[in-house]
Motif scaffolding. Structure first.
Motif, PDB file in Angstrom:
ATOM      1  N   ASP A 114      12.066 -26.741  34.740  1.00  0.00           N
ATOM      2  CA  ASP A 114      13.141 -26.383  33.812  1.00  0.00           C
ATOM      3  C   ASP A 114      12.681 -25.409  32.739  1.00  0.00           C
ATOM      4  O   ASP A 114      13.459 -25.071  31.862  1.00  0.00           O
ATOM      5  CB  ASP A 114      13.688 -27.644  33.129  1.00  0.00           C
ATOM      6  CG  ASP A 114      14.389 -28.567  34.114  1.00  0.00           C
ATOM      7  OD1 ASP A 114      14.478 -29.771  33.831  1.00  0.00           O
ATOM      8  OD2 ASP A 114      14.837 -28.064  35.158  1.00  0.00           O
ATOM      9  N   ASP A 115      11.435 -24.995  32.779  1.00  0.00           N
ATOM     10  CA  ASP A 115      10.960 -24.019  31.800  1.00  0.00           C
ATOM     11  C   ASP A 115      11.850 -22.779  31.846  1.00  0.00           C
ATOM     12  O   ASP A 115      12.271 -22.337  32.921  1.00  0.00           O
ATOM     13  CB  ASP A 115       9.524 -23.606  32.089  1.00  0.00           C
ATOM     14  CG  ASP A 115       8.518 -24.651  31.630  1.00  0.00           C
ATOM     15  OD1 ASP A 115       7.307 -24.431  31.830  1.00  0.00           O
ATOM     16  OD2 ASP A 115       8.942 -25.674  31.076  1.00  0.00           O
ATOM     17  N   SER A 116      12.113 -22.234  30.690  1.00  0.00           N
ATOM     18  CA  SER A 116      12.921 -21.018  30.628  1.00  0.00           C
ATOM     19  C   SER A 116      12.117 -19.907  29.965  1.00  0.00           C
ATOM     20  O   SER A 116      11.255 -20.164  29.122  1.00  0.00           O
ATOM     21  CB  SER A 116      14.205 -21.258  29.836  1.00  0.00           C
ATOM     22  OG  SER A 116      13.921 -21.634  28.512  1.00  0.00           O
ATOM     23  N   THR A 117      12.376 -18.706  30.365  1.00  0.00           N
ATOM     24  CA  THR A 117      11.672 -17.552  29.806  1.00  0.00           C
ATOM     25  C   THR A 117      12.683 -16.548  29.259  1.00  0.00           C
ATOM     26  O   THR A 117      13.809 -16.463  29.742  1.00  0.00           O
ATOM     27  CB  THR A 117      10.804 -16.847  30.854  1.00  0.00           C
ATOM     28  OG1 THR A 117      11.628 -16.452  31.953  1.00  0.00           O
ATOM     29  CG2 THR A 117       9.717 -17.771  31.369  1.00  0.00           C
ATOM     30  N   ASN A 118      12.266 -15.839  28.249  1.00  0.00           N
ATOM     31  CA  ASN A 118      13.066 -14.716  27.811  1.00  0.00           C
ATOM     32  C   ASN A 118      12.138 -13.581  27.377  1.00  0.00           C
ATOM     33  O   ASN A 118      11.005 -13.811  26.954  1.00  0.00           O
ATOM     34  CB  ASN A 118      14.053 -15.087  26.694  1.00  0.00           C
ATOM     35  CG  ASN A 118      13.406 -15.697  25.494  1.00  0.00           C
ATOM     36  OD1 ASN A 118      12.795 -16.748  25.578  1.00  0.00           O
ATOM     37  ND2 ASN A 118      13.539 -15.038  24.363  1.00  0.00           N
ATOM     38  N   TYR A 119      12.637 -12.395  27.562  1.00  0.00           N
ATOM     39  CA  TYR A 119      11.853 -11.178  27.350  1.00  0.00           C
ATOM     40  C   TYR A 119      12.617 -10.187  26.489  1.00  0.00           C
ATOM     41  O   TYR A 119      13.854 -10.136  26.516  1.00  0.00           O
ATOM     42  CB  TYR A 119      11.567 -10.485  28.694  1.00  0.00           C
ATOM     43  CG  TYR A 119      10.712 -11.264  29.660  1.00  0.00           C
ATOM     44  CD1 TYR A 119      11.280 -12.159  30.562  1.00  0.00           C
ATOM     45  CD2 TYR A 119       9.323 -11.098  29.673  1.00  0.00           C
ATOM     46  CE1 TYR A 119      10.494 -12.870  31.447  1.00  0.00           C
ATOM     47  CE2 TYR A 119       8.533 -11.796  30.562  1.00  0.00           C
ATOM     48  CZ  TYR A 119       9.123 -12.679  31.453  1.00  0.00           C
ATOM     49  OH  TYR A 119       8.338 -13.374  32.337  1.00  0.00           O
ATOM     50  N   ALA A 120      11.861  -9.384  25.784  1.00  0.00           N
ATOM     51  CA  ALA A 120      12.469  -8.236  25.119  1.00  0.00           C
ATOM     52  C   ALA A 120      12.973  -7.276  26.188  1.00  0.00           C
ATOM     53  O   ALA A 120      12.349  -7.122  27.246  1.00  0.00           O
ATOM     54  CB  ALA A 120      11.445  -7.535  24.238  1.00  0.00           C
ATOM     55  N   ASP A 121      14.091  -6.633  25.935  1.00  0.00           N
ATOM     56  CA  ASP A 121      14.656  -5.709  26.913  1.00  0.00           C
ATOM     57  C   ASP A 121      13.665  -4.614  27.289  1.00  0.00           C
ATOM     58  O   ASP A 121      13.628  -4.156  28.435  1.00  0.00           O
ATOM     59  CB  ASP A 121      15.943  -5.073  26.363  1.00  0.00           C
ATOM     60  CG  ASP A 121      17.105  -6.038  26.319  1.00  0.00           C
ATOM     61  OD1 ASP A 121      18.064  -5.752  25.578  1.00  0.00           O
ATOM     62  OD2 ASP A 121      17.051  -7.079  26.996  1.00  0.00           O
ATOM     63  N   SER A 122      12.851  -4.218  26.341  1.00  0.00           N
ATOM     64  CA  SER A 122      11.931  -3.106  26.563  1.00  0.00           C
ATOM     65  C   SER A 122      10.807  -3.431  27.544  1.00  0.00           C
ATOM     66  O   SER A 122      10.140  -2.520  28.038  1.00  0.00           O
ATOM     67  CB  SER A 122      11.324  -2.646  25.235  1.00  0.00           C
ATOM     68  OG  SER A 122      10.617  -3.711  24.623  1.00  0.00           O
ATOM     69  N   VAL A 123      10.599  -4.721  27.828  1.00  0.00           N
ATOM     70  CA  VAL A 123       9.498  -5.092  28.721  1.00  0.00           C
ATOM     71  C   VAL A 123       9.978  -5.751  30.005  1.00  0.00           C
ATOM     72  O   VAL A 123       9.166  -6.034  30.886  1.00  0.00           O
ATOM     73  CB  VAL A 123       8.487  -6.016  28.013  1.00  0.00           C
ATOM     74  CG1 VAL A 123       8.007  -5.388  26.704  1.00  0.00           C
ATOM     75  CG2 VAL A 123       9.055  -7.402  27.789  1.00  0.00           C
ATOM     76  N   LYS A 124      11.259  -5.988  30.134  1.00  0.00           N
ATOM     77  CA  LYS A 124      11.790  -6.631  31.337  1.00  0.00           C
ATOM     78  C   LYS A 124      11.440  -5.801  32.570  1.00  0.00           C
ATOM     79  O   LYS A 124      11.595  -4.591  32.583  1.00  0.00           O
ATOM     80  CB  LYS A 124      13.303  -6.798  31.222  1.00  0.00           C
ATOM     81  CG  LYS A 124      13.728  -7.917  30.295  1.00  0.00           C
ATOM     82  CD  LYS A 124      15.250  -8.036  30.245  1.00  0.00           C
ATOM     83  CE  LYS A 124      15.667  -9.162  29.307  1.00  0.00           C
ATOM     84  NZ  LYS A 124      17.152  -9.259  29.189  1.00  0.00           N
TER      85      LYS A 124
END
Length: 125
Positions: free
Chosen positions: A58-68
């Motif tokens: 269930d771990d979730s990740t999020n990224y800055a748009d500039s590094v996706k």
């Protein structure tokens, strides 16, 4: 609790680097771990973050748009560590990268933020 980060360096555009960060000390639960960066004259910004779910799946990740699409964050719970795989680096990725962790050290601790020392990433054009 201490966070020890490593892996920065000087690379050319298009190259890859992997940052590592290990948490040590009184740790009951790693609620979240991630990476922020701060370039000269700019504010610190989130690069990538991984937040624990009830189960590992269930771990979730999020990224800055500039590094996706270029950066990947992943963790090893057995080592209390988080990693940032950075591919296709660009000069605009140049910054001090800071490891971050939200850690609970007891059942009644909802979490405390910790920061590691910055590790410098320099990308030349």
């Amino acid at each position: 609790v201490q966070l020890q980060a490593s892996g920065g360096g000087l690379v050319q555009a298009g190259a890859s680097l992997r940052l590592s960060c290990t948490a040590s000390g009184s740790i009951l639960r790693l609620n979240a771990m991630g990476w922020y960066r701060q370039a000269p004259g700019k504010q610190r910004e989130l690069v990538a973050k991984i937040t624990s779910g009830t189960m590992l799946s269930d771990d979730s990740t999020n990224y800055a748009d500039s590094v996706k699409g270029r950066f990947t964050i992943f963790r090893d719970n057995t080592k209390n560590s988080v990693y940032l795989q950075m591919n296709s680096l660009k000069p605009e990725d140049t910054a001090d990268y800071y490891c971050y962790a939200d850690i609970s050290d007891s059942p009644w601790d909802y979490g405390t933020d910790y920061w590691g020392k910055g590790t410098l990433v320099t990308v030349s054009s």
